[in-house]
Design an enzyme around this catalytic site. Sequence first.
Site, PDB file in Angstrom:
ATOM      1  N   ASP A 106      -7.822  -8.912  -5.784  1.00 27.31           N
ATOM      2  CA  ASP A 106      -6.767  -8.944  -4.775  1.00 27.31           C
ATOM      3  C   ASP A 106      -6.131 -10.324  -4.789  1.00 27.31           C
ATOM      4  O   ASP A 106      -6.830 -11.336  -4.915  1.00 27.31           O
ATOM      5  CB  ASP A 106      -7.303  -8.637  -3.382  1.00 27.31           C
ATOM      6  CG  ASP A 106      -6.171  -8.456  -2.374  1.00 27.31           C
ATOM      7  OD1 ASP A 106      -5.579  -7.364  -2.350  1.00 27.31           O
ATOM      8  OD2 ASP A 106      -5.869  -9.406  -1.630  1.00 27.31           O
TER       9      ASP A 106
ATOM     10  N   GLU B 283      -3.087 -12.869  -2.851  1.00 35.66           N
ATOM     11  CA  GLU B 283      -2.118 -13.126  -1.786  1.00 35.66           C
ATOM     12  C   GLU B 283      -1.054 -14.042  -2.381  1.00 35.66           C
ATOM     13  O   GLU B 283      -1.389 -14.998  -3.099  1.00 35.66           O
ATOM     14  CB  GLU B 283      -2.781 -13.778  -0.573  1.00 35.66           C
ATOM     15  CG  GLU B 283      -3.877 -12.933   0.061  1.00 35.66           C
ATOM     16  CD  GLU B 283      -3.386 -11.610   0.629  1.00 35.66           C
ATOM     17  OE1 GLU B 283      -2.176 -11.525   0.972  1.00 35.66           O
ATOM     18  OE2 GLU B 283      -4.180 -10.663   0.721  1.00 35.66           O
TER      19      GLU B 283
ATOM     20  N   HIS C 149      -5.619  -9.154   4.889  1.00 35.78           N
ATOM     21  CA  HIS C 149      -4.667 -10.035   4.201  1.00 35.78           C
ATOM     22  C   HIS C 149      -5.311 -11.362   3.818  1.00 35.78           C
ATOM     23  O   HIS C 149      -4.613 -12.331   3.533  1.00 35.78           O
ATOM     24  CB  HIS C 149      -3.393 -10.240   5.015  1.00 35.78           C
ATOM     25  CG  HIS C 149      -2.744  -8.948   5.405  1.00 35.78           C
ATOM     26  ND1 HIS C 149      -2.399  -7.990   4.482  1.00 35.78           N
ATOM     27  CD2 HIS C 149      -2.410  -8.442   6.616  1.00 35.78           C
ATOM     28  CE1 HIS C 149      -1.868  -6.956   5.112  1.00 35.78           C
ATOM     29  NE2 HIS C 149      -1.874  -7.198   6.395  1.00 35.78           N
TER      30      HIS C 149
ATOM     31  N   ASP D 246      -9.972  -8.292   1.534  1.00 34.67           N
ATOM     32  CA  ASP D 246      -9.329  -7.099   0.987  1.00 34.67           C
ATOM     33  C   ASP D 246      -9.979  -6.666  -0.319  1.00 34.67           C
ATOM     34  O   ASP D 246     -10.143  -5.466  -0.578  1.00 34.67           O
ATOM     35  CB  ASP D 246      -7.837  -7.345   0.778  1.00 34.67           C
ATOM     36  CG  ASP D 246      -7.049  -7.379   2.085  1.00 34.67           C
ATOM     37  OD1 ASP D 246      -7.672  -7.224   3.159  1.00 34.67           O
ATOM     38  OD2 ASP D 246      -5.823  -7.568   2.040  1.00 34.67           O
TER      39      ASP D 246
END
Length: 201
Positions: free
Chosen positions: A17, A19, A174, A179
């Site tokens: 994951d 960001e 987030h 996540d």
Amino acid sequence: MAALAGRFRGFLPVVVDVETAGFDPERNALLEVAAVIIGGEVGQLKPVASHHFHVMPFTGAVLDPAALAFTGIDPFQPLRGAVSEEEALRNIFRAIRTAVKAAQCRRAILVGHNAAFDLSFIKAAEKRSGVKNNPFHLFSTFDTVSLAGLAYGETVLAKAALAAGLSWDHEQAHSALYDARQTAELFCKIVNSFDLNREYP
């Protein structure tokens, strides 16, 4: 139980994951990356190791204010302990290659919720930083959006996790690490349920 090496044609699933500061992997910064390595035997897959880095924006990166507001990340907060894209990828790639070898697999395959997005940012950061030996398949992925849609009729990660009987903390959502861990649990639950009473070479 069959070894994991034979379950996915020699590919080791690794949940990723990211960001980011926008949707364009060439222009927007990678701000956080997490990888969760999957282990165990067929029918009993589970997350076995996590790796996580906050990442400094590359020089010239575009930081979309809307994306920063969504993630709540301040890219220049000194307490983030952010490292360069090169350091983050080098460490994550090394850990994954070690896991691939230990599992007697040929390569890793990226698992993600909207996996193409995560892979695109990994590949763009790899190109910018010059890091070699990317352990992931160059274009194939396992996408938990599709898997959760099939298994539970849900495509949003939070809703899919709850439908699968997992917990969900909106305060931690987030965060790349949170996540990735939740996506890993979701992936394992779906695959393990499918693998009941099945055999693989």
